[in-house]
Design a protein around this motif. Structure first.
Motif, PDB file in Angstrom:
ATOM      1  N   ILE A 102      41.132   7.816 -10.895  1.00  0.00           N
ATOM      2  CA  ILE A 102      40.568   7.517  -9.574  1.00  0.00           C
ATOM      3  C   ILE A 102      41.566   6.725  -8.735  1.00  0.00           C
ATOM      4  O   ILE A 102      41.768   7.015  -7.555  1.00  0.00           O
ATOM      5  N   ILE A 103      42.187   5.714  -9.326  1.00  0.00           N
ATOM      6  CA  ILE A 103      43.166   4.908  -8.601  1.00  0.00           C
ATOM      7  C   ILE A 103      44.310   5.792  -8.110  1.00  0.00           C
ATOM      8  O   ILE A 103      44.745   5.701  -6.954  1.00  0.00           O
ATOM      9  N   GLU A 104      44.797   6.664  -8.982  1.00  0.00           N
ATOM     10  CA  GLU A 104      45.890   7.566  -8.608  1.00  0.00           C
ATOM     11  C   GLU A 104      45.481   8.464  -7.442  1.00  0.00           C
ATOM     12  O   GLU A 104      46.240   8.645  -6.483  1.00  0.00           O
ATOM     13  N   CYS A 105      44.272   9.016  -7.515  1.00  0.00           N
ATOM     14  CA  CYS A 105      43.797   9.906  -6.451  1.00  0.00           C
ATOM     15  C   CYS A 105      43.626   9.158  -5.136  1.00  0.00           C
ATOM     16  O   CYS A 105      44.052   9.635  -4.073  1.00  0.00           O
ATOM     17  N   LEU A 106      43.010   7.990  -5.172  1.00  0.00           N
ATOM     18  CA  LEU A 106      42.789   7.223  -3.953  1.00  0.00           C
ATOM     19  C   LEU A 106      44.101   6.794  -3.315  1.00  0.00           C
ATOM     20  O   LEU A 106      44.236   6.792  -2.082  1.00  0.00           O
TER      21      LEU A 106
END
Length: 306
Positions: A102-106
Motif C-alpha cells: 500500500i505504501i509503495e502504491c500510494l
C-alpha cells in the motif's frame, strides 16, 4: 470445509486486490511504473525448480508459510499457505506485506482496493498454480461488494480464526506482543467491518527517514486526496471523500499523541517546521461537497423573504 481439504485444497490466507482507475493509469503511467506496482502487490515469488525434482507431498514442501500469486491486468491474487511444519505467523506476514504494498502504491499516486479471507485454496504442489478455490471466490466477493472504497477489507472469519486457532500464530502460541502488533493493523469501520488501517500501522519505523519519512508520507497522502476530490466524476469523488475522512481521523489521533503546548526543538530541527504548524498543514478541509457549499452561499447572500 473439511471436505475441501480432503480433496486437495490447502488452508490459505487469500487476498484479492484491484488497482483503482486502471484504465486511466494505462494512459498516464509508464509501463515500467505499472510493472513496479504489480510487483509490489505481489512482493514474493513462487520459486523455481522443475516439477520432477519437487517433493511429492504437501508435508514435505510446506516447511514455513509460503506466499504465491497470480496477476491479470489490474487484479492480483495473493495466496499464503497456513498449515506448515514450522508455524511462523502467516497472518502477520500477510498484513506486513500488504502494508508495504500500500505504501509503495500510494507513493506512486495509485489507490488499491481488496479483500482478505481464510479458507480452502489450491496453489499446486510447487506454488505455480493455477490458483483457485472457495477462499479465492470469497476474497473476490469482499473486494467487489464490501470494500467499495480504497481500502483492504479483512473478513471477520480471518480474525475469528486468528483469535481461536494458535496455528496462525508464530510458534503456534498465543503471544501478547504479536497480538498488539496485529491489532495495530486492524481498523474498524462505522458499520463494524474490518479493514487494514495502514496509516496507523505505518509508523516511523516503516520509513528509512523515521519520523521525517512518516510525515512526508502523510503530506503525500493529503496531496493525493486533495487532487482526487477535484474529480468531476461523483462516483470517483465519493471514494476520495471516504479517504479524506480516514486521513483526518488519523491526523487528529496522531496530533493528540504530541505535546503542542510548547516548542519542540528536536521536532523542528528534524522536520524544519514546528509540530503545531505541521499538524495545521495536514487536515483536509471539508470542501468536497460543492453543491451544498453553493447552496449555503446563496442562502447567506439572498435576502430572507419568508
Amino acid at each position: 470445509m473439511t471436505d475441501f481439504y480432503e480433496r486437495g485444497y490447502e488452508r490459505c490466507i487469500v487476498t484479492f486486490i484491484d488497482i483503482l482507475g486502471y484504465r486511466n493509469l494505462l494512459k498516464t503511467k509508464h509501463a515500467s511504473e505499472l510493472a513496479a506496482v504489480m510487483n509490489a502487490l505481489r512482493s514474493f515469488a513462487a520459486g523455481d525448480g522443475d516439477d520432477e525434482d519437487s517433493p511429492s507431498h504437501m508435508d514435505e514442501i510446506r516447511l514455513n508459510t509460503q506466499a504465491f500469486s497470480e496477476s491479470v491486468s489490474d487484479a492480483v491474487v495473493r495466496v499464503r499457505t497456513v498449515d506448515t511444519q514450522s508455524p511462523d505467523g502467516p497472518l502477520v506476514y500477510e498484513l506486513i506485506d500488504l502494508l508495504h504494498a500500500i505504501i509503495e502504491c500510494l507513493n506512486r499516486g495509485i489507490l488499491i482496493r481488496g479483500g482478505v479471507t481464510i479458507g480452502p485454496a489450491y496453489v499446486g504442489l510447487n506454488g505455480k498454480g493455477p490458483i483457485f478455490g472457495p477462499a479465492m471466490v470469497r476474497a473476490f466477493e469482499i473486494e467487489q461488494n464490501e470494500a467499495v472504497y480504497p481500502r483492504i477489507m479483512i473478513d471477520e472469519a480471518v480474525l475469528a480464526t486468528y483469535a481461536q486457532d494458535d496455528s496462525l500464530w508464530q510458534n503456534a502460541e498465543f503471544d501478547g506482543g504479536e497480538a498488539r502488533l496485529t491489532r495495530s493493523f486492524i481498523g474498524v469501520s462505522d458499520d463494524g467491518s474490518y479493514f487494514l488501517d495502514y496509516l496507523r500501522a505505518a509508523g516511523p519505523g516503516e520509513f528509512d527517514a523515521g519520523v521525517v519519512g512518516q510525515f512526508a508520507f502523510l503530506r503525500g497522502h493529503r496531496e493525493l486526496i486533495v487532487e482526487g476530490l477535484r474529480n468531476d466524476d461523483a462516483k470517483v469523488r465519493r471514494k476520495f471523500v471516504w479517504l479524506a475522512n480516514y486521513h483526518n481521523r488519523f491526523v487528529a489521533s496522531l496530533q493528540a499523541s504530541y505535546d503542542l503546548s510548547g516548542s519542540d526543538g528536536a521536532f523542528e530541527a528534524e522536520l524544519g517546521i514546528s509540530p503545531q504548524a505541521m499538524f495545521d498543514s495536514l487536515p483536509i478541509e471539508s470542501t468536497w461537497d460543492r453543491h451544498l457549499d453553493r447552496i449555503h452561499a446563496l442562502a447567506e447572500s439572498v435576502a430572507d423573504d419568508w
